[in-house]
Design a protein around this motif. Structure first.
Motif, PDB file in Angstrom:
ATOM      1  N   UNK A   1       0.805  -1.216   0.000  1.00  0.00           N
ATOM      2  CA  UNK A   1       0.000   0.000   0.000  1.00  0.00           C
ATOM      3  C   UNK A   1       0.844   1.274   0.000  1.00  0.00           C
ATOM      4  N   UNK A   2       2.104   1.175   0.383  1.00  0.00           N
ATOM      5  CA  UNK A   2       2.972   2.360   0.433  1.00  0.00           C
ATOM      6  C   UNK A   2       3.084   3.045  -0.928  1.00  0.00           C
ATOM      7  N   UNK A   3       3.325   2.322  -2.047  1.00  0.00           N
ATOM      8  CA  UNK A   3       3.438   3.011  -3.343  1.00  0.00           C
ATOM      9  C   UNK A   3       2.197   3.814  -3.715  1.00  0.00           C
TER      10      UNK A   3
ATOM     11  N   UNK B   1       0.691  11.491  -2.590  1.00  0.00           N
ATOM     12  CA  UNK B   1       1.509  12.596  -2.070  1.00  0.00           C
ATOM     13  C   UNK B   1       2.258  13.298  -3.197  1.00  0.00           C
ATOM     14  N   UNK B   2       2.752  12.516  -4.169  1.00  0.00           N
ATOM     15  CA  UNK B   2       3.455  13.107  -5.314  1.00  0.00           C
ATOM     16  C   UNK B   2       2.510  13.979  -6.135  1.00  0.00           C
TER      17      UNK B   2
ATOM     18  N   UNK C   1      -0.143  15.521  -5.067  1.00  0.00           N
ATOM     19  CA  UNK C   1      -0.431  16.733  -4.296  1.00  0.00           C
ATOM     20  C   UNK C   1       0.718  17.732  -4.404  1.00  0.00           C
ATOM     21  N   UNK C   2       1.959  17.230  -4.326  1.00  0.00           N
ATOM     22  CA  UNK C   2       3.112  18.107  -4.441  1.00  0.00           C
ATOM     23  C   UNK C   2       3.217  18.753  -5.809  1.00  0.00           C
ATOM     24  N   UNK C   3       2.986  17.962  -6.866  1.00  0.00           N
ATOM     25  CA  UNK C   3       3.051  18.499  -8.231  1.00  0.00           C
ATOM     26  C   UNK C   3       1.941  19.523  -8.476  1.00  0.00           C
ATOM     27  N   UNK C   4       0.758  19.232  -7.952  1.00  0.00           N
ATOM     28  CA  UNK C   4      -0.359  20.160  -8.117  1.00  0.00           C
ATOM     29  C   UNK C   4      -0.073  21.479  -7.408  1.00  0.00           C
ATOM     30  N   UNK C   5       0.484  21.406  -6.204  1.00  0.00           N
ATOM     31  CA  UNK C   5       0.814  22.615  -5.457  1.00  0.00           C
ATOM     32  C   UNK C   5       1.874  23.428  -6.197  1.00  0.00           C
ATOM     33  N   UNK C   6       2.887  22.746  -6.723  1.00  0.00           N
ATOM     34  CA  UNK C   6       3.941  23.428  -7.467  1.00  0.00           C
ATOM     35  C   UNK C   6       3.389  24.118  -8.715  1.00  0.00           C
ATOM     36  N   UNK C   7       2.544  23.400  -9.453  1.00  0.00           N
ATOM     37  CA  UNK C   7       1.963  23.982 -10.665  1.00  0.00           C
ATOM     38  C   UNK C   7       1.025  25.153 -10.343  1.00  0.00           C
ATOM     39  N   UNK C   8       0.239  25.003  -9.273  1.00  0.00           N
ATOM     40  CA  UNK C   8      -0.678  26.080  -8.880  1.00  0.00           C
ATOM     41  C   UNK C   8       0.094  27.335  -8.510  1.00  0.00           C
ATOM     42  N   UNK C   9       1.195  27.154  -7.797  1.00  0.00           N
ATOM     43  CA  UNK C   9       2.013  28.313  -7.409  1.00  0.00           C
ATOM     44  C   UNK C   9       2.605  28.995  -8.642  1.00  0.00           C
ATOM     45  N   UNK C  10       3.100  28.178  -9.579  1.00  0.00           N
ATOM     46  CA  UNK C  10       3.696  28.724 -10.809  1.00  0.00           C
ATOM     47  C   UNK C  10       2.657  29.463 -11.637  1.00  0.00           C
ATOM     48  N   UNK C  11       1.485  28.859 -11.816  1.00  0.00           N
ATOM     49  CA  UNK C  11       0.420  29.501 -12.589  1.00  0.00           C
ATOM     50  C   UNK C  11      -0.078  30.764 -11.909  1.00  0.00           C
ATOM     51  N   UNK C  12      -0.091  30.753 -10.564  1.00  0.00           N
ATOM     52  CA  UNK C  12      -0.498  31.949  -9.840  1.00  0.00           C
ATOM     53  C   UNK C  12       0.433  33.113 -10.104  1.00  0.00           C
ATOM     54  N   UNK C  13       1.730  32.845 -10.133  1.00  0.00           N
ATOM     55  CA  UNK C  13       2.699  33.903 -10.448  1.00  0.00           C
ATOM     56  C   UNK C  13       2.517  34.411 -11.872  1.00  0.00           C
ATOM     57  N   UNK C  14       2.237  33.481 -12.796  1.00  0.00           N
ATOM     58  CA  UNK C  14       2.030  33.885 -14.189  1.00  0.00           C
ATOM     59  C   UNK C  14       0.771  34.726 -14.352  1.00  0.00           C
ATOM     60  N   UNK C  15      -0.213  34.526 -13.477  1.00  0.00           N
ATOM     61  CA  UNK C  15      -1.453  35.304 -13.522  1.00  0.00           C
ATOM     62  C   UNK C  15      -1.298  36.670 -12.861  1.00  0.00           C
ATOM     63  N   UNK C  16      -0.159  36.904 -12.227  1.00  0.00           N
ATOM     64  CA  UNK C  16       0.082  38.198 -11.598  1.00  0.00           C
ATOM     65  C   UNK C  16      -0.176  38.244 -10.110  1.00  0.00           C
TER      66      UNK C  16
END
Length: 249
Positions: free
Chosen positions: A26-28, A34-35, A37-52
């Motif tokens: 079950x660990x994988x 978790x991976x 969630x991390x990728x989504x958070x990273x992309x959301x932060x990047x897109x937020x900066x691009x939106x101003x």
């Protein structure tokens, strides 16, 4: 005089349900969640900066999201305790990390063991019945995942089409959809019993009161904590009603 001591027996299938190999299996799955969630958070932060959006605005949004997740997390944790007692720690951990709905997992497990004439909590549940319960939970949840995976990319086009190209309607449609989703989940709870009704009412009143105070006093932290606090208040009121008077209908 001979004394006798009663020893509580553990169902045989629980040896498999809490085995090391099942933990490793079950660990994988949890790591993938978790991976994501991390990728989504990273992309959301990047897109937020691009939106101003400024870093301060992004931090405020992140903090609001974390606080808002406290209430649902407490509910999932409480449900996980019940699920651990019936299907073991590894499967409960994995299933609630992916789906997070005890309202589905327990009936699905019950459906699986019932095919062999058992009910959850019975001492004589066989390994085959337990395996069937796990398969019922897993296969039964794939429908939601497939609909989300295949349907989500097209939702933005649907939203734009409903808005008819009018940008001012898009936020209204989004808000209406969110309110409809919350209302859909609440309708079943309101009529489920006195504790559920009291929980919904208390949570709604708490949310309304907190937002009014936040607007009048212009206090940002109250807006950020409002949803989490309202959920905790609703849970607390529901528990108090259940322990004091029980369900009247």
């Amino acid at each position: 005089m001979v004394g006798y001591q009663t020893i509580a027996t553990v169902p045989i299938y629980m040896d498999i349900a809490n085995s090391t190999w099942l933990w490793l299996a079950t660990v994988p799955v949890v790591l993938v969640v978790l991976l994501q969630a991390g990728l989504f958070l990273q992309r959301a932060w990047k897109n937020g900066n691009e939106m101003g959006l400024s870093d301060e605005q992004l931090k405020t949004g992140l903090k609001t999201g974390v606080i808002s997740a406290i209430g649902p997390a407490v509910a999932v944790l409480a449900g996980m305790l019940a699920l651990i007692a019936t299907v073991g720690g590894p499967v409960a951990w994995m299933r609630l990390s992916v789906i997070g709905s005890v309202a589905f997992e327990l009936p699905a497990a019950e459906l699986g063991v019932s095919q062999f004439g058992y009910s959850l909590g019975d001492d004589g549940i066989s390994e085959q019945a337990y395996a069937t319960a796990v398969w019922s939970m897993t296969l039964g949840g794939t429908g939601w995942l497939l609909v989300s995976a295949l349907g989500t990319p097209h939702m933005e086009k649907v939203r734009q089409r409903i808005g008819g190209g009018k940008e001012k309607l898009i936020p209204i449609i989004s808000s209406a959809a969110m309110l409809g989703a919350f209302a859909y989940f609440l309708t079943g709870e309101v009529t489920a019993g006195t504790p559920e009704t009291g929980s919904v009412a208390a949570g709604g009143l708490a949310m309304l009161g907190l937002l009014q105070v936040a607007d009048k006093k212009d206090v940002q932290w109250i807006r950020e904590w409002a949803l989490g606090i309202a959920m905790v208040v609703g849970l607390a009121v529901g528990i108090i009603i259940q322990l004091s008077i029980g369900s009247l209908w």
